[in-house]
Every structure is written in structure tokens, then in C-alpha cells.
Design a protein around this motif. Structure first.
Motif, PDB file in Angstrom:
ATOM      1  N   THR A 180      35.234  36.814  29.016  1.00  0.00           N
ATOM      2  CA  THR A 180      36.288  37.466  28.224  1.00  0.00           C
ATOM      3  C   THR A 180      35.756  37.895  26.866  1.00  0.00           C
ATOM      4  N   PHE A 183      33.906  41.157  27.508  1.00  0.00           N
ATOM      5  CA  PHE A 183      34.860  42.217  27.806  1.00  0.00           C
ATOM      6  C   PHE A 183      35.560  42.678  26.539  1.00  0.00           C
ATOM      7  N   TYR A 231      43.239  39.015  27.823  1.00  0.00           N
ATOM      8  CA  TYR A 231      41.896  39.572  27.994  1.00  0.00           C
ATOM      9  C   TYR A 231      41.427  39.531  29.446  1.00  0.00           C
ATOM     10  N   ASN A 232      42.170  38.875  30.284  1.00  0.00           N
ATOM     11  CA  ASN A 232      41.950  38.929  31.731  1.00  0.00           C
ATOM     12  C   ASN A 232      43.088  38.164  32.382  1.00  0.00           C
ATOM     13  N   HIS A 234      44.153  38.008  35.268  1.00  0.00           N
ATOM     14  CA  HIS A 234      43.913  37.437  36.593  1.00  0.00           C
ATOM     15  C   HIS A 234      43.565  35.948  36.521  1.00  0.00           C
ATOM     16  N   GLY A 408      38.209  42.039  37.624  1.00  0.00           N
ATOM     17  CA  GLY A 408      39.254  42.676  36.833  1.00  0.00           C
ATOM     18  C   GLY A 408      38.696  43.601  35.759  1.00  0.00           C
ATOM     19  N   PRO A 409      37.806  43.106  34.877  1.00  0.00           N
ATOM     20  CA  PRO A 409      37.229  43.999  33.872  1.00  0.00           C
ATOM     21  C   PRO A 409      36.535  45.231  34.445  1.00  0.00           C
TER      22      PRO A 409
END
Length: 502
Positions: A180, A183, A231-232, A234, A408-409
Motif C-alpha cells: 500500500t 501504491f 489504499y486497497n 480488497h 487490485g492496484p
């Protein structure tokens, strides 16, 4: 999710067991100890070789020998792939049409191939996969402690649980923090626009916001606020994974001195409590995995309860039936949390009456049975077990945690732009990615969820995601095992004796 079998192995042997039987390229871990952080050679070639190994493509050589529980690695890996596929289906098709994947076949007059019972798991099976993750985690986290309980090794059990408790937070959250952070940093370093992200005006503010959110997210006793990490998002399941681990460790300690019969009944009572008394189906999944492991160990010793041994003549039909039931329940419609909507869905009316009062989000009640029945049936259906022991499934299992972290990112950056270019542009993309809109339009021909414009981008996206997951495994996942092991050794000191249980 993480490969939790590291709790079943000695720290010194963990990497040999994990890597040598899978991928010869990775037999020497990137960070085997703190001393490995220093490059041993002063020459440039040493650095080049290390970087080359770090970013090399994975090897798919045949494993030398599979563990008895290798099928669980493959099942976890394939489940991670289903999560990847589910999220890509939802993202590319847009929020309005997402309901087709989430709702049941025939609901509100909608009839799509991708929503058919059983078929739907290959399009929207992410929830089914997460339930399976939790059962597998409960199983493998309890493997070594349960063996020690069966052997009456109370001192070794105390030492094992102390080590597991010490290392678990670092094991789960180190990779999350690293991925994270990178990202978040990419937004400001490269000026990347990400749909649904709300970046701060400068990197200093962004870092502080990220720090505040991650520290709260990783504190499992934090009350209030969103359960998502912006930031994610998921990664909502990582704190659940940590809390589930605590349930397993404390239950093992609490039941360690019980008789066989009492221990089994205590585990059944705990599962009943989580499902029917309180809204704790997540932790029922972990507890069920622990119970399955206990029963498997008893089966090895030919010490199962008599009512289970009496089912042996019907085992083949029983386990195939459990697999079919699991696959049906795993496709539970999830487009709302209203049980009345489930009752309106063809094939779910009578099943809707089974939901306990305690369960708020009804899908987790059905996913509990789906996940448990799947883990029970896979090792007892030979062709299914062989599938999850194949090279590719074993590879997916090795990188499953990293795949869960990075898919995801990649979807929200590169994937979003590719989907926009081939014809899946939505309103935000039309505004913010105007130069990408319909750059390479592809035909929308094909069943819903299998359109050419959806499948062809994965010629790029799937290998890219697997490669980034491979690199992340080497950089973040494997060190999240070796560093806590090293740290635990340091805090113990020399000559430390195992702790005796009170």
C-alpha cells in the motif's frame, strides 16, 4: 492469503520445505536473515546477480515431492485466482451491470449464462474463495499445535503458540504495509489518476493520511470507522485473518488438556456459538478448519468417533454430494443484504428460511457451509485433489498472498486504462482518461462476462499480475516469514527453554 503452513515448520527448515519442492530458482530466499541484507560481494557483479535473481521469471519445474496438504496450497491459489477474476469482471462491466454477477439467475426477470447456478462461481466466486481462505487458515494454523496436543507435548505446545502469536501480526501486515505504501507513492511520483482514490494535495499529507489509516486498520481492536482500507479496499479480510488466528491459538490452548471427546464437542460448541448465537461466521470458518484438522489427525490414528466410521461405506457418495452442495451454496446471491431478496431468487426460497437470526449479512451463513464442505470434499475426490496438486495450482498457492495484495492496484491503474482503451469506458474514465477512450476498440461479442473485449486484455493483464505477484512474494511475502522468525530468535536469547503451560 498467506501460506500459513509456516507455523507447522521449524524456522530453519521452512524455506527448504517451501521452495525446494516447488521452484529451484527460489531455493535461496531473498532475505534469509538480517545478515542477508548486506551484499556479500563488493563487486558490481554480485549486485547484478542478486537483482537478476530477484526479478527473474518463475520456474515451473516439477516438484520433487508434494506435502500431504499440498492440495490446500493449490486450493488457496486457485481461490486467489477466482478473487482476481471476480474483481476484473466487476470493474470492467461497471457498477450498474455488476448486479448481474451478484444476483441469482432469474432474479427480477434477468437470465444470464454467467448467473446460472454452479457456473456463477467462475464469474463472481470471490466471496466463495474468501470463505475457503478462512477454512484453510484455520486448518493449517492448527496443524502443528494439534499434533502436539495429540502427542501430549504440553511444553512444546506452549513454545509453538508463543512463537506463532509473536510472529503473526508481522506476517500479515508487513506485506500490506509495503504494497500500500508503494501504491500510494506511485500516485504522486508518477501522477497516476486512480478511479475511486482521493489523493491528498501533496505527498507529505498523503503519507500522513496513509500512516493514520494503516495504523488504525492494523489495530484489530479499533472500534468505529470504515472496515475498508482506502489504499486497497480488497484487503478488508486481513484484520479478519488476524482475529481468526487469535481465535485458533486461544482455542487450542483452552482445549489442550481436554479429553478427545470433550475437545471435539468444545470445538463444535464454539462453531455453533459463532454461527447461531452471535454474528461470527468468519470465525466459525476458522474454527471449522481447526476441527477438520483434528478429525484428520484422529483418522490417521484410526481414532475417529464411531458415528463417523460408520459412514465409511457411503463415503464416496457422501463427499461428492458435499462438493455439489458446496458449489451450489458458494454461488449465493450477494447483491443485497436483504433476506427477502434472496427468497425471491429462483432456487433459494426454501434455503432463505435457514438463515439464523444472529447473522446480519446472510451470504456468510451459506458461505460457511460452502467453504467447509469444499475443504472436506477436495482431498477425498481423487481427480479434484490431483487438479489442485498440479504445477500451476501449486504455483498460484505459493504467490497467493501477493496475488491477493497486488491484483487490485494493477487493475485500478494499468487494467483500468486497458479496459478504457478497448471499449469499457465509464463516465469518470471518459473525463479523466480521455486519450485512452476507445483507443483500440474490441468487439463486445460473446456471452455476458466472456466478451472478446473482456478476455483479450487478459493476454496482458494476467501475466503482468502474476509476475508482479511473483516479485512481491520475493520482496515482501517471504521476508514477512523470515524476519519475524529471526526477530523471535533474537528476543529469546541463547539457552532459552520452552515455556511450561500453567
Amino acid at each position: 492469503m498467506p501460506g500459513d503452513l509456516d507455523h507447522d515448520l521449524d524456522p530453519e527448515k521452512w524455506h527448504d520445505n517451501r521452495n525446494s519442492c516447488r521452484f529451484p530458482l527460489l531455493r535461496k530466499p531473498i532475505i534469509a536473515s538480517m545478515t542477508a541484507l548486506t551484499i556479500p560481494s563488493s563487486t558490481a557483479s554480485g549486485l547484478v546477480n542478486r537483482l537478476a535473481n530477484m526479478f527473474a521469471l518463475p520456474s515451473f519445474d516439477a516438484p520433487e515431492k508434494l506435502r500431504p496438504t499440498a492440495y490446500l496450497d493449490g486450493l488457496r491459489g486457485f481461490a486467489a485466482f477466482l478473487v482476481y477474476w471476480h474483481h476484473h469482471e466487476l470493474w470492467s462491466h461497471g457498477l450498474v451491470r455488476d448486479a448481474i454477477f451478484e444476483q441469482g439467475y432469474g432474479f427480477d426477470g434477468q437470465h444470464y449464462f454467467s448467473a446460472l447456478p454452479f457456473v456463477r462461481n467462475f464469474f463472481g466466486g470471490g466471496h466463495y474463495a474468501v470463505a475457503t481462505f478462512f477454512v484453510i487458515s484455520g486448518y493449517v494454523l492448527s496443524v502443528k499445535p494439534m499434533r502436539l496436543i495429540h502427542a501430549g507435548e504440553q511444553e512444546k505446545l506452549a513454545d509453538n503458540l508463543a512463537s506463532a502469536l509473536f510472529r503473526r501480526w508481522l506476517r500479515l501486515f508487513m506485506p500490506l504495509i509495503a504494497t500500500t505504501f508503494l501504491f500510494m507513492t506511485s500516485w504522486h511520483a508518477f501522477g497516476i489518476w486512480v478511479d475511486s482514490a482521493k489523493p491528498q494535495s501533496n505527498y507529505h499529507d498523503e503519507f500522513w493520511w496513509w500512516y493514520a489509516e494503516v495504523k488504525n486498520f492494523s489495530f484489530i481492536y479499533h472500534l468505529g470507522g470504515e472496515p475498508w482500507l482506502s489504499y486497497n479496499f480488497h484487503l478488508w479480510s486481513i484484520p479478519v485473518e488476524f482475529r481468526g488466528s487469535m481465535v485458533i491459538y486461544t482455542s487450542l490452548l483452552a482445549f489442550s488438556r481436554c479429553t478427545r471427546k470433550a475437545r471435539l464437542w468444545c470445538q463444535v460448541a464454539l462453531i455453533f456459538y459463532f454461527v447461531y448465537i452471535v454474528d461470527g461466521t468468519h470465525y466459525a470458518l476458522f474454527s471449522a478448519g481447526m476441527l477438520l484438522n483434528d478429525l484428520d489427525l484422529l483418522a490417521i490414528k484410526d481414532d475417529l468417533p464411531s458415528f463417523l466410521t460408520q459412514l465409511e461405506p457411503f463415503s464416496k457418495h457422501l463427499f461428492y454430494s458435499l462438493f455439489v452442495v458446496s458449489f451450489y451454496l458458494g454461488g449465493v446471491p450477494v447483491h443485497t443484504k436483504d433476506i427477502n431478496d434472496l427468497a425471491k431468487t429462483p432456487g433459494w426460497y426454501y434455503l432463505s428460511f435457514l438463515k439464523p437470526q444472529a447473522v446480519y449479512d446472510y451470504k456468510w451463513f451459506y458461505l460457511f457451509w460452502a467453504g467447509v464442505f469444499l475443504v472436506v470434499s477436495v482431498p477425498r475426490i481423487p481427480w479434484l485433489k490431483r487438479f489442485f496438486e498440479t504445477r500451476f495450482c501449486q504455483y498460484l498457492g505459493r504467490i497467493s498472498f501477493a496475488l491477493y495484495l497486488v491484483h487490485g492496484p494493477i487493475l485500478w491503474t494499468i487494467g483500468d486504462r486497458i479496459y478504457t482503451a478497448v471499449g469499457w469506458a465509464r463516465e469518470p474514465q471518459i473525463t479523466m482518461l480521455a486519450n485512452w477512450v476507445n483507443m483500440f476498440p474490441l468487439p463486445m461479442a460473446g456471452p455476458f462476462g466472456l466478451e472478446m473485449a473482456f478476455l483479450l486484455p487478459h493476454v496482458i493483464l494476467l501475466p503482468l499480475t502474476l509476475y508482479v505477484a511473483e516479485i512481491s512474494t520475493r520482496l515482501f511475502d517471504e521476508p514477512s516469514v523470515t524476519f519475524p522468525n529471526w526477530l523471535y530468535k533474537q528476543v529469546l536469547g541463547s539457552g532459552q527453554q520452552p515455556t511450561r503451560l500453567p
